[in-house]
Design a protein around this motif. Structure first.
Motif, PDB file in Angstrom:
ATOM      1  N   GLU A 234      75.210  96.430  86.166  1.00 17.03           N
ATOM      2  CA  GLU A 234      75.062  95.305  85.314  1.00 17.03           C
ATOM      3  C   GLU A 234      75.842  94.252  85.782  1.00 17.03           C
ATOM      4  O   GLU A 234      76.374  94.386  85.942  1.00 17.03           O
ATOM      5  N   THR A 235      74.718  92.751  86.054  1.00 20.01           N
ATOM      6  CA  THR A 235      75.142  91.900  85.706  1.00 20.01           C
ATOM      7  C   THR A 235      76.690  91.097  85.362  1.00 20.01           C
ATOM      8  O   THR A 235      77.357  90.891  85.689  1.00 20.01           O
ATOM      9  N   GLU A 236      76.634  91.321  83.954  1.00 22.56           N
ATOM     10  CA  GLU A 236      77.924  91.717  82.875  1.00 22.56           C
ATOM     11  C   GLU A 236      78.553  92.196  83.127  1.00 22.56           C
ATOM     12  O   GLU A 236      79.710  91.964  82.608  1.00 22.56           O
ATOM     13  N   THR A 237      78.126  93.696  83.435  1.00 22.71           N
ATOM     14  CA  THR A 237      79.513  94.462  83.753  1.00 22.71           C
ATOM     15  C   THR A 237      80.513  93.639  85.164  1.00 22.71           C
ATOM     16  O   THR A 237      81.886  93.848  85.070  1.00 22.71           O
TER      17      THR A 237
END
Length: 292
Positions: free
Chosen positions: A187-190
């Protein structure tokens, strides 16, 4: 120091509360999800605990802090009263940081394998009679041991929100002196969470990271935080009659491991143990007596 735990039925908070009591803290608690086993233990040990119906009955000015479980809602009566009385409210990770502020914080992060890696490290340290504080979250259970005297504390952390009232990713609180990153999700947020985690390692600290995870490798190696960076990967090994033969400085070592991933865990754990004062030969001596 008197602390009150809201949502004490949550396994992670319950385990922390037990460790704090053993460390000399006065701990009270409340929760609607306290199990029969937890309730029995608390009654036997004389904990002041309420459950079932949320109320503000245990919140008073004599408390020096309130620790909230991860799933306690912001409108919980006890949280509201604590805020009204200006009592400090902590999520579990925030409290652990405050507890360990003057210890050397060793944090095992990553999207998987945290508890397994921590288990290896604890085994090696115990084998060599080196006591360390720890709070380990994982399956099949959470474990914790806290003291006022140990120099090191071993923590596991992820990038999930700390609580309903504290959306800070758990491992951002810990500001490690020594960190291990086993890998990360897609995930990009990760990715952003991990980038911040690396940047929050104490200046001059150490980042041990799985270089076979390309995104993680990029995050660590491009960080401008002045830290030491130590990559690791799967160690050399052979298979013989279903057993894994690990290539070590002391020669071939047969190990019973569940899968290849366990080799990565061993490699990362070895680096961490070395940074905690256990040399390579002593690490392998302990591992020879360890079953994963």
């Amino acid at each position: 120091m008197h602390l009150h735990c809201i949502g004490i039925g949550e396994d992670k908070l319950y385990t922390l509360a037990r460790a704090l009591r053993e460390c000399g803290y006065v701990v009270s608690g409340s929760g609607e999800d306290i199990s029969a086993a937890q309730k029995s233990e608390m009654e036997e040990e004389g904990w002041p605990v309420t459950g079932e119906t949320p109320s503000a009955g245990q919140i008073h000015t004599g408390l020096e802090g309130v620790i909230t479980g991860a799933h306690v809602k912001p409108d919980h009566p006890e949280l509201l009263k604590a805020a009204d009385l200006e009592i400090k409210i902590y999520s579990v990770p925030e409290f652990l940081y405050e507890f360990a502020r003057y210890k050397t914080r060793v944090v095992i992060g990553g999207d998987s394998g945290r508890a397994a890696i921590a288990s290896v490290i604890l085994h090696v340290l115990e084998y060599h009679n080196r006591e360390v504080d720890h709070v380990i979250s994982g399956e099949p259970e959470h474990t914790a041991h806290l003291t006022k005297d140990n120099d090191f504390i071993l923590l596991t952390g992820n990038d999930l929100p700390s609580s309903e009232t504290d959306k800070t990713p758990e491992f951002h609180w810990y500001r490690p002196n020594i960190a291990l990153l086993s890998g990360m999700g897609a995930e990009t947020e990760t990715e952003e969470h991990f980038r911040i985690f690396v940047d929050r390692i104490v200046k001059g600290g150490i980042a041990v990271y799985n270089e076979e995870d390309e995104k993680l490798k990029t995050i660590v190696e491009t960080s401008e935080n002045p830290i030491r960076k130590h990559p690791y990967g799967r160690p050399e090994y052979e298979e013989e009659n279903g057993a894994i033969i690990l290539d070590t400085p002391e020669g071939p070592m047969p190990l019973e491991l569940p899968d290849e991933l366990a080799l990565h865990h061993l490699a990362g754990a070895k680096w961490i143990c070395q940074h905690m004062g256990v040399d390579e030969d002593d690490f392998y001596e302990a591992i020879a007596a360890y079953g994963m």
